[in-house]
Write a protein that holds these residues in place. Structure first.
Motif, PDB file in Angstrom:
ATOM      1  N   PHE A   7       0.995  -1.074  -0.116  1.00  0.00           N
ATOM      2  CA  PHE A   7       0.201   0.043   0.112  1.00  0.00           C
ATOM      3  C   PHE A   7       0.658   1.346  -0.120  1.00  0.00           C
ATOM      4  O   PHE A   7       0.408   2.315   0.201  1.00  0.00           O
ATOM      5  CB  PHE A   7      -1.015   0.026   1.201  1.00  0.00           C
ATOM      6  N   GLY A   8       2.098   1.017  -0.007  1.00  0.00           N
ATOM      7  CA  GLY A   8       2.954   2.027   0.005  1.00  0.00           C
ATOM      8  C   GLY A   8       3.023   3.043   1.120  1.00  0.00           C
ATOM      9  O   GLY A   8       3.174   4.241   1.014  1.00  0.00           O
ATOM     10  N   LEU A   9       2.746   2.512   2.399  1.00  0.00           N
ATOM     11  CA  LEU A   9       2.823   3.232   3.498  1.00  0.00           C
ATOM     12  C   LEU A   9       4.286   3.696   3.948  1.00  0.00           C
ATOM     13  O   LEU A   9       5.035   2.779   3.902  1.00  0.00           O
ATOM     14  CB  LEU A   9       2.143   2.360   4.584  1.00  0.00           C
ATOM     15  N   GLU A  10       4.429   4.838   4.251  1.00  0.00           N
ATOM     16  CA  GLU A  10       5.598   5.213   4.845  1.00  0.00           C
ATOM     17  C   GLU A  10       5.428   5.799   6.467  1.00  0.00           C
ATOM     18  O   GLU A  10       4.594   6.202   6.767  1.00  0.00           O
ATOM     19  CB  GLU A  10       6.431   6.206   4.041  1.00  0.00           C
ATOM     20  N   GLY A  11       6.827   6.238   6.983  1.00  0.00           N
ATOM     21  CA  GLY A  11       6.741   7.087   8.294  1.00  0.00           C
ATOM     22  C   GLY A  11       5.941   6.292   9.462  1.00  0.00           C
ATOM     23  O   GLY A  11       5.745   5.002   9.507  1.00  0.00           O
ATOM     24  N   VAL A  12       5.332   7.213   9.936  1.00  0.00           N
ATOM     25  CA  VAL A  12       4.274   6.593  11.427  1.00  0.00           C
ATOM     26  C   VAL A  12       3.353   5.597  10.738  1.00  0.00           C
ATOM     27  O   VAL A  12       3.169   4.573  11.571  1.00  0.00           O
ATOM     28  CB  VAL A  12       3.735   7.959  11.748  1.00  0.00           C
ATOM     29  N   ALA A  13       2.551   5.822   9.584  1.00  0.00           N
ATOM     30  CA  ALA A  13       1.662   4.679   9.186  1.00  0.00           C
ATOM     31  C   ALA A  13       2.157   3.280   8.969  1.00  0.00           C
ATOM     32  O   ALA A  13       1.655   2.385   9.366  1.00  0.00           O
ATOM     33  CB  ALA A  13       0.769   5.367   7.894  1.00  0.00           C
ATOM     34  N   ARG A  14       3.418   3.396   8.374  1.00  0.00           N
ATOM     35  CA  ARG A  14       4.087   2.073   8.338  1.00  0.00           C
ATOM     36  C   ARG A  14       4.407   1.520   9.546  1.00  0.00           C
ATOM     37  O   ARG A  14       4.437   0.299   9.799  1.00  0.00           O
ATOM     38  CB  ARG A  14       5.366   2.363   7.266  1.00  0.00           C
ATOM     39  N   GLY A  15       5.101   2.355  10.339  1.00  0.00           N
ATOM     40  CA  GLY A  15       5.655   1.841  11.782  1.00  0.00           C
ATOM     41  C   GLY A  15       4.479   1.409  12.702  1.00  0.00           C
ATOM     42  O   GLY A  15       4.663   0.241  13.310  1.00  0.00           O
ATOM     43  N   VAL A  16       3.220   2.038  12.628  1.00  0.00           N
ATOM     44  CA  VAL A  16       2.200   1.579  13.376  1.00  0.00           C
ATOM     45  C   VAL A  16       1.738   0.200  12.895  1.00  0.00           C
ATOM     46  O   VAL A  16       1.473  -0.711  13.686  1.00  0.00           O
ATOM     47  CB  VAL A  16       1.034   2.469  13.567  1.00  0.00           C
ATOM     48  N   LEU A  17       1.379  -0.052  11.748  1.00  0.00           N
ATOM     49  CA  LEU A  17       0.856  -1.067  11.065  1.00  0.00           C
ATOM     50  C   LEU A  17       1.962  -2.430  11.556  1.00  0.00           C
ATOM     51  O   LEU A  17       1.366  -3.235  11.671  1.00  0.00           O
ATOM     52  CB  LEU A  17       1.018  -0.976   9.559  1.00  0.00           C
ATOM     53  N   VAL A  18       3.244  -2.200  11.361  1.00  0.00           N
ATOM     54  CA  VAL A  18       4.057  -3.215  11.398  1.00  0.00           C
ATOM     55  C   VAL A  18       3.985  -3.486  13.084  1.00  0.00           C
ATOM     56  O   VAL A  18       3.844  -4.778  13.486  1.00  0.00           O
ATOM     57  CB  VAL A  18       5.454  -2.854  11.131  1.00  0.00           C
ATOM     58  N   ILE A  19       3.933  -2.540  13.911  1.00  0.00           N
ATOM     59  CA  ILE A  19       3.772  -2.694  15.424  1.00  0.00           C
ATOM     60  C   ILE A  19       2.488  -3.651  15.766  1.00  0.00           C
ATOM     61  O   ILE A  19       2.523  -4.495  16.354  1.00  0.00           O
ATOM     62  CB  ILE A  19       4.166  -1.658  16.264  1.00  0.00           C
ATOM     63  N   GLN A  20       1.546  -2.906  15.263  1.00  0.00           N
ATOM     64  CA  GLN A  20       0.285  -3.547  15.665  1.00  0.00           C
ATOM     65  C   GLN A  20      -0.072  -4.962  15.078  1.00  0.00           C
ATOM     66  O   GLN A  20      -0.526  -5.827  15.812  1.00  0.00           O
ATOM     67  CB  GLN A  20      -0.772  -2.714  15.224  1.00  0.00           C
ATOM     68  N   THR A  21       0.495  -5.296  13.868  1.00  0.00           N
ATOM     69  CA  THR A  21       0.291  -6.627  13.546  1.00  0.00           C
ATOM     70  C   THR A  21       1.294  -7.604  13.975  1.00  0.00           C
ATOM     71  O   THR A  21       0.816  -8.746  14.342  1.00  0.00           O
ATOM     72  CB  THR A  21       0.844  -6.323  11.960  1.00  0.00           C
ATOM     73  N   ALA A  22       2.437  -7.105  14.485  1.00  0.00           N
ATOM     74  CA  ALA A  22       3.368  -8.060  15.568  1.00  0.00           C
ATOM     75  C   ALA A  22       2.958  -8.205  16.858  1.00  0.00           C
ATOM     76  O   ALA A  22       3.626  -8.886  17.521  1.00  0.00           O
ATOM     77  CB  ALA A  22       4.739  -7.394  15.086  1.00  0.00           C
ATOM     78  N   ALA A  23       1.965  -7.546  17.491  1.00  0.00           N
ATOM     79  CA  ALA A  23       1.724  -7.662  18.763  1.00  0.00           C
ATOM     80  C   ALA A  23       1.289  -8.865  19.142  1.00  0.00           C
ATOM     81  O   ALA A  23       0.706  -9.708  18.517  1.00  0.00           O
ATOM     82  CB  ALA A  23       0.419  -6.565  18.956  1.00  0.00           C
TER      83      ALA A  23
END
Length: 201
Positions: free
Chosen positions: A142-158
């Protein structure tokens, strides 16, 4: 299918929200809250139907969590200023749920046999690696960068959410495997979350 729900639903609330706030500030918290809300909508509607063994959509309307979400969205969208006594009471009630959930989980852990730990270790490792890969892959697609990318990765890996244990108990399902997943993934998060944070910051 029922165990797949436990692998899918992570602790994006009690753990994910403060971690995203720490890493990205208020903007990160806003993104993380959106992720958490969507996850709760799916868990307490589709997930609840799967665990209950039926597909009655009206049953989801009885869920307090779903009503809390739409009320929160409505209040935010309309920019309604709640009286302090309502706001403070809501915060206290919400915070009181966390220790109640942990106490309930602790009761289950006390009765868990160590024979399940090997299985829990394997599936927890598999689930964590897959979740991290999915987070980075979706962010890339989805071409996410910065905060959006970081939050998605963190929340997915919770790690696996305690909600899964409570849902299993609610529908009289075997909670032993779910309990093991919750325990192992949360212990593992102490070690892998710092590396994920380092990669997204």
């Amino acid at each position: 299918w029922r165990l797949c729900i436990a692998h899918t639903v992570g602790n994006t609330g009690n753990l994910g929200l403060p971690v995203c706030l720490f890493a990205f500030g208020d903007v990160g918290l806003a993104y993380a809250m959106t992720f958490f809300s969507v996850q709760c909508l799916l868990l307490f509607s589709l997930g609840d139907s799967i665990l209950a063994g039926n597909s009655n959509p009206l049953k989801a309307l009885k869920s307090p969590m779903l009503h809390a979400i739409w009320i929160g969205v409505f209040v935010r969208a309309m920019d309604i200023q709640l009286p302090d006594f309502i706001f403070d009471t809501s915060i206290l009630l919400g915070q009181s749920m966390i220790p109640i959930m942990l106490i309930t989980l602790g009761v289950s852990l006390a009765s868990m046999s160590t024979a399940y730990l090997k299985t829990a270790l394997f599936w927890s490792l598999f689930r964590t690696l897959l979740a991290v890969c999915v987070g980075f892959l979706v962010a890339s697609l989805f071409g996410l960068e910065g905060v959006a990318r970081g939050v998605l990765v963190i929340q997915t890996a919770a790690p696996v959410a305690v909600f899964n244990y409570l849902m299993a108990i609610r529908h009289n399902r075997d909670s032993t495997e779910v309990t093991g997943l919750i325990l192992v993934t949360h212990i593992g998060a102490i070690f892998y979350l710092p590396f994920i944070l380092a990669s997204v910051l």
